[in-house]
Scaffold this active site. Sequence first.
Site, short mmCIF file in Angstrom:
data_model
loop_
_atom_site.label_atom_id
_atom_site.label_comp_id
_atom_site.label_asym_id
_atom_site.label_seq_id
_atom_site.Cartn_x
_atom_site.Cartn_y
_atom_site.Cartn_z
N PHE A 102 -9.52 -81.04 41.80
CA PHE A 102 -10.33 -80.53 42.91
C PHE A 102 -11.19 -81.68 43.45
O PHE A 102 -11.10 -82.81 42.95
CB PHE A 102 -11.21 -79.35 42.44
CG PHE A 102 -12.29 -79.73 41.46
CD1 PHE A 102 -11.99 -79.92 40.12
CD2 PHE A 102 -13.61 -79.90 41.87
CE1 PHE A 102 -12.98 -80.27 39.20
CE2 PHE A 102 -14.61 -80.24 40.96
CZ PHE A 102 -14.28 -80.43 39.63
N GLY A 103 -11.99 -81.36 44.43
CA GLY A 103 -12.96 -82.35 44.94
C GLY A 103 -12.30 -83.66 45.35
O GLY A 103 -11.36 -83.69 46.14
N ASP A 120 -10.63 -85.64 43.45
CA ASP A 120 -9.53 -86.02 42.54
C ASP A 120 -8.34 -86.67 43.24
O ASP A 120 -7.78 -87.64 42.71
CB ASP A 120 -9.05 -84.81 41.75
CG ASP A 120 -9.93 -84.50 40.55
OD1 ASP A 120 -10.71 -85.39 40.15
OD2 ASP A 120 -9.85 -83.38 40.03
N ASP A 176 -23.72 -81.07 36.01
CA ASP A 176 -23.90 -81.60 37.36
C ASP A 176 -23.12 -82.90 37.41
O ASP A 176 -23.22 -83.74 36.51
CB ASP A 176 -25.37 -81.86 37.70
CG ASP A 176 -25.53 -82.01 39.21
OD1 ASP A 176 -25.38 -81.02 39.94
OD2 ASP A 176 -25.79 -83.14 39.67
N SER A 177 -22.30 -83.02 38.43
CA SER A 177 -21.36 -84.14 38.42
C SER A 177 -21.11 -84.63 39.83
O SER A 177 -21.48 -83.97 40.81
CB SER A 177 -20.05 -83.70 37.76
OG SER A 177 -19.65 -82.43 38.23
P1 ITT Z 1 -22.20 -75.82 40.36
O1 ITT Z 1 -23.44 -76.53 40.88
O2 ITT Z 1 -22.31 -74.34 40.46
O3 ITT Z 1 -21.82 -76.29 38.98
P2 ITT Z 1 -20.82 -77.51 42.31
O4 ITT Z 1 -19.39 -77.67 42.68
O5 ITT Z 1 -21.82 -77.40 43.44
O6 ITT Z 1 -20.96 -76.24 41.32
P3 ITT Z 1 -22.07 -80.00 41.58
O7 ITT Z 1 -23.34 -79.74 42.29
O8 ITT Z 1 -22.15 -80.62 40.20
O9 ITT Z 1 -21.22 -78.68 41.36
O10 ITT Z 1 -21.15 -80.91 42.52
C1 ITT Z 1 -20.00 -81.43 42.01
C2 ITT Z 1 -19.17 -82.05 43.12
O11 ITT Z 1 -18.79 -83.37 42.73
C3 ITT Z 1 -17.88 -81.27 43.30
O12 ITT Z 1 -18.01 -80.28 44.28
C4 ITT Z 1 -16.90 -82.35 43.68
O13 ITT Z 1 -17.02 -82.64 45.03
C5 ITT Z 1 -17.41 -83.56 42.89
N1 ITT Z 1 -16.81 -83.57 41.54
C6 ITT Z 1 -17.42 -83.37 40.34
N2 ITT Z 1 -16.56 -83.42 39.33
C7 ITT Z 1 -15.35 -83.65 39.88
C8 ITT Z 1 -14.06 -83.78 39.36
O14 ITT Z 1 -13.80 -83.65 38.07
N3 ITT Z 1 -13.06 -84.01 40.22
C9 ITT Z 1 -13.28 -84.14 41.54
N4 ITT Z 1 -14.47 -84.01 42.12
C10 ITT Z 1 -15.52 -83.77 41.31
#
Ligand code: ITT
Length: 208
Positions: free
Chosen positions: A151-152, A154, A69-70
């Site tokens: 992604f996200g 980044d 979770d990130s």
């Molecule tokens: P899962 O819960 O299935 O793992 P998710 O994408 O919903 O997938 P999270 O709930 O952990 O995962 O949300 C992570 C969000 O945080 C992700 O969609 C990005 O918006 C941001 N994020 C996390 N790590 C990132 C990274 O390495 N680079 C860019 N954005 C990141």
Amino acid sequence: MKIVIATSNAHKVQEFRAMLEPLGHSVVSAGEMGGMPPVDEDGSTFEENAAKKACQAALAFHCPVMADDSGLEVIALGGEPGVLSARYAGEGGNDGRNLAKLLGKLQGMEDRRARFVCAIALADAQGRLQGCVRGEVQGHMADAPRGKEGFGYDPAFVPQGYEQTFGELPPQVKNRLSHRARALEQAIRQFFPDAPRGAREGNRQEEA
Ligand code: ITT
């Protein structure tokens, strides 16, 4: 070693593969196990949500799993978007809308300090939590998105010590210093003490 990663985010799987395969581990995605079970990510911390994902996926897959979770924390916004990073722009949002909302809120603000945070939890085959670790990378938010890697958030995140965003830096660089790389290094050390050394050392060796 075979490591099951409980995530429905294909970018995360790609990063885990890039970091773990050079060390001789194989990564199995939740998709290959039949798909992530629905998990209500209602925790107030990354650790709580990672633990929920790991335990529920382990119960569904009947094997040990790691979950991530990130998200991004912007200091001047009191830690926003934090655990809501994936859903910042609300229902029907996506990476582009989340980033646009964040950069809109930051417009004209001088303090652009931010950090990415990643919690990685391990659950055993019975769905019991075995442990949870955290990795962080400090940096600041650019004025506008730059680059197509990652992604996200980044394209707007500039890690400390660099001028390019994670969207511009080669993936090998992100995978050496990111929050996910730092959490994974600890996860391997703590959860699999007999496994080959952590992701950062492994990538360094690969590059040498
Ligand atoms: P899962 O819960 O299935 O793992 P998710 O994408 O919903 O997938 P999270 O709930 O952990 O995962 O949300 C992570 C969000 O945080 C992700 O969609 C990005 O918006 C941001 N994020 C996390 N790590 C990132 C990274 O390495 N680079 C860019 N954005 C990141």
